[in-house]
Scaffold this active site. Structure first.
Site, PDB file in Angstrom:
ATOM      1  N   THR A  98      46.904  45.257  46.324  1.00  0.00           N
ATOM      2  CA  THR A  98      47.532  45.132  47.644  1.00  0.00           C
ATOM      3  C   THR A  98      49.050  45.234  47.533  1.00  0.00           C
ATOM      4  O   THR A  98      49.704  45.814  48.413  1.00  0.00           O
ATOM      5  CB  THR A  98      47.118  43.787  48.292  1.00  0.00           C
ATOM      6  OG1 THR A  98      45.692  43.748  48.324  1.00  0.00           O
ATOM      7  CG2 THR A  98      47.659  43.649  49.702  1.00  0.00           C
ATOM      8  N   ASP A 156      42.241  35.550  39.923  1.00  0.00           N
ATOM      9  CA  ASP A 156      42.599  35.963  38.560  1.00  0.00           C
ATOM     10  C   ASP A 156      43.949  35.403  38.086  1.00  0.00           C
ATOM     11  O   ASP A 156      44.238  35.430  36.899  1.00  0.00           O
ATOM     12  CB  ASP A 156      42.644  37.494  38.459  1.00  0.00           C
ATOM     13  CG  ASP A 156      41.341  38.143  38.875  1.00  0.00           C
ATOM     14  OD1 ASP A 156      40.302  37.462  38.845  1.00  0.00           O
ATOM     15  OD2 ASP A 156      41.363  39.340  39.243  1.00  0.00           O
ATOM     16  N   GLY A 169      46.971  42.381  43.132  1.00  0.00           N
ATOM     17  CA  GLY A 169      47.809  43.423  42.536  1.00  0.00           C
ATOM     18  C   GLY A 169      47.699  44.762  43.251  1.00  0.00           C
ATOM     19  O   GLY A 169      48.704  45.439  43.488  1.00  0.00           O
TER      20      GLY A 169
HETATM   21  O1  F6P Z   1      40.125  40.222  41.438  1.00  0.00           O
HETATM   22  C1  F6P Z   1      39.138  39.307  41.695  1.00  0.00           C
HETATM   23  C2  F6P Z   1      37.855  39.699  41.037  1.00  0.00           C
HETATM   24  O2  F6P Z   1      36.878  38.737  41.341  1.00  0.00           O
HETATM   25  C3  F6P Z   1      37.938  39.909  39.524  1.00  0.00           C
HETATM   26  O3  F6P Z   1      37.915  38.704  38.819  1.00  0.00           O
HETATM   27  C4  F6P Z   1      36.776  40.808  39.291  1.00  0.00           C
HETATM   28  O4  F6P Z   1      36.968  41.601  38.142  1.00  0.00           O
HETATM   29  C5  F6P Z   1      36.755  41.659  40.516  1.00  0.00           C
HETATM   30  O5  F6P Z   1      37.409  40.933  41.530  1.00  0.00           O
HETATM   31  C6  F6P Z   1      35.379  42.031  41.013  1.00  0.00           C
HETATM   32  O6  F6P Z   1      35.535  42.936  42.048  1.00  0.00           O
HETATM   33  P1  F6P Z   1      34.456  43.330  43.129  1.00  0.00           P
HETATM   34  O7  F6P Z   1      34.494  42.289  44.204  1.00  0.00           O
HETATM   35  O8  F6P Z   1      34.933  44.633  43.663  1.00  0.00           O
HETATM   36  O9  F6P Z   1      33.147  43.383  42.425  1.00  0.00           O
END
Ligand code: F6P
Length: 375
Positions: A115, A137, A113
């Site tokens: 991006t 997600d 999203g």
């Molecule tokens: O968007 C993918 C995701 O894994 C989400 O499920 C999660 O909330 C987020 O990224 C975690 O982000 P980061 O890698 O920045 O900790």
């Protein structure tokens, strides 16, 4: 023969299974079938702004189909607010200059999203952009699904399966926290596929009493354990009301100062609500007398080789993107539509989130099984 098209590619946002399959799908079709030249930008938007460019030939695309992560590396940055020397900077002009200096005809961005929003900003700045929907997600608007989701569902499902062993052997409640950001797709899919007794998703705020009722009901039928799939974004009704109120303050702030204050308040509310799964475990233990344990699946869900469905999807989307570049169709995301693909304007995608409709077929199926949804 005219000049070959020269195309850039990058991966942005969190890594997700299928990114390399998509790079390969796009790259092989672009180079081998459409006779384009391909370069990659390392480290997502940051690498685009800092011109971390690498030539990508057929050789670089071999042997990557099954690899997890992204061979190009990634970052979470915003084109209009990239933090440089501790300050947010608008990098759009720099990015446009890099795009032109590399003689690019198009840029393909693989991401979620965030991006899509970055891509739209760059398209508005004059770059020829195509995006591919990537995220575990499954929350990107206007596409049936996203690559990464199927693999993450497999991993989370296996976790829910395996947690059953300890839950029933020790007569415990085991809560497993599953990723998904603000959407419940992954928790719902893995919860159903893994036979969780209770599934809690952000789209359906839960009451602790309702969760306790489901567990007591199971106890009265002789099931002395329960497995609870909890989305990382799930909230009880009070926390959900507080969170929605804080978000409303941000949306309705009428001055930059008011918006700053509202954002700070929202961050505080989110901070207070961290570790909600541990809090719920304590509440369930106190109410039922059953030992309660928490397992947070975390980045395990994004790691390792993509499953066959994600490899197939990423390859289909990648080759479709190469076709669109060859036809000169830009400013779009390549959406998955049934067996096929469809270009969707970035203006329709950016800024939207695809949440689970509370009456979705999967929700109804779970209810008919007797799975507790916490409401
Ligand atoms: O968007 C993918 C995701 O894994 C989400 O499920 C999660 O909330 C987020 O990224 C975690 O982000 P980061 O890698 O920045 O900790």
């Amino acid at each position: 023969m005219g000049k070959s098209l020269r195309v850039g590619i990058l991966t942005a946002g969190g890594d997700s299974p299928g990114l390399n399959a998509a790079i390969r799908g796009f790259g092989k079709a672009a180079i081998g079938h459409h006779h384009m030249e391909l370069v990659g930008f390392r480290d997502g938007i940051r690498g685009l702004a800092e011109n971390r460019v690498v030539e990508l030939g057929q050789g670089a695309l071999s042997g990557i189909l099954t690899l997890g992560g992204t061979i190009l590396s990634t970052s979470r940055d915003k084109v209009h607010k990239m933090v440089v020397d501790g300050e947010p900077r608008d990098m759009r002009e720099t990015i446009l200059a890099n795009y032109q200096a590399n003689n690019l005809d198009a840029l393909v961005m693989l991401g979620g999203g965030g991006t899509a929003k970055n891509a739209l900003r760059l398209a508005e700045a004059g770059l020829n952009i195509i995006t591919l929907p990537k995220t575990i997600d499954n929350d990107i608007a206007c596409t049936d699904t996203t690559f990464g989701f199927a693999t993450a569902t497999e991993i989370a499902t296996e976790a829910v399966d395996r947690l059953h062993s300890t839950a029933h052997s020790h007569h415990r409640i085991i809560l497993t926290e599953i990723m998904g950001h603000a959407a419940g797709w992954l928790t719902l899919a893995a919860g159903i596929a893994g036979g969780a007794d209770i599934i809690l998703i952000p789209e359906i705020p839960y009451s602790v009493d309702s969760v306790v009722d489901t567990i007591q009901g199971r106890l009265s039928r002789g099931s002395t354990f329960s497995v609870v799939a909890v989305a990382e974004g799930a909230r009880d009704t009070k926390d959900s009301a507080d969170y929605e109120a804080a978000k409303l303050l941000v949306r309705t702030a009428s001055t930059p100062e008011a918006e700053r204050a509202a954002r700070a308040h929202l961050a505080h509310v989110v901070d207070l609500q961290r570790e909600h799964t541990f809090k719920l475990a304590r509440e369930l233990e106190a109410a039922t007398g059953l030992e309660s344990r928490v397992t947070i699946l975390g980045y395990v869900q994004r790691g390792g080789t993509p499953c066959a469905a994600d490899r197939l999807l990423a390859t289909r989307l990648g080759t479709a993107a190469a076709q669109l570049v060859s036809e000169g169709t830009f400013g779009v995301m390549v959406a998955a539509r049934g067996e096929g693909t469809e270009p969707v304007p970035l203006t329709d995608v950016a800024g939207k989130v695809k949440l689970v409709p509370p009456d979705h077929e999967w929700v109804q199926a779970a209810r008919q099984l007797g799975t507790g949804l916490g409401d």
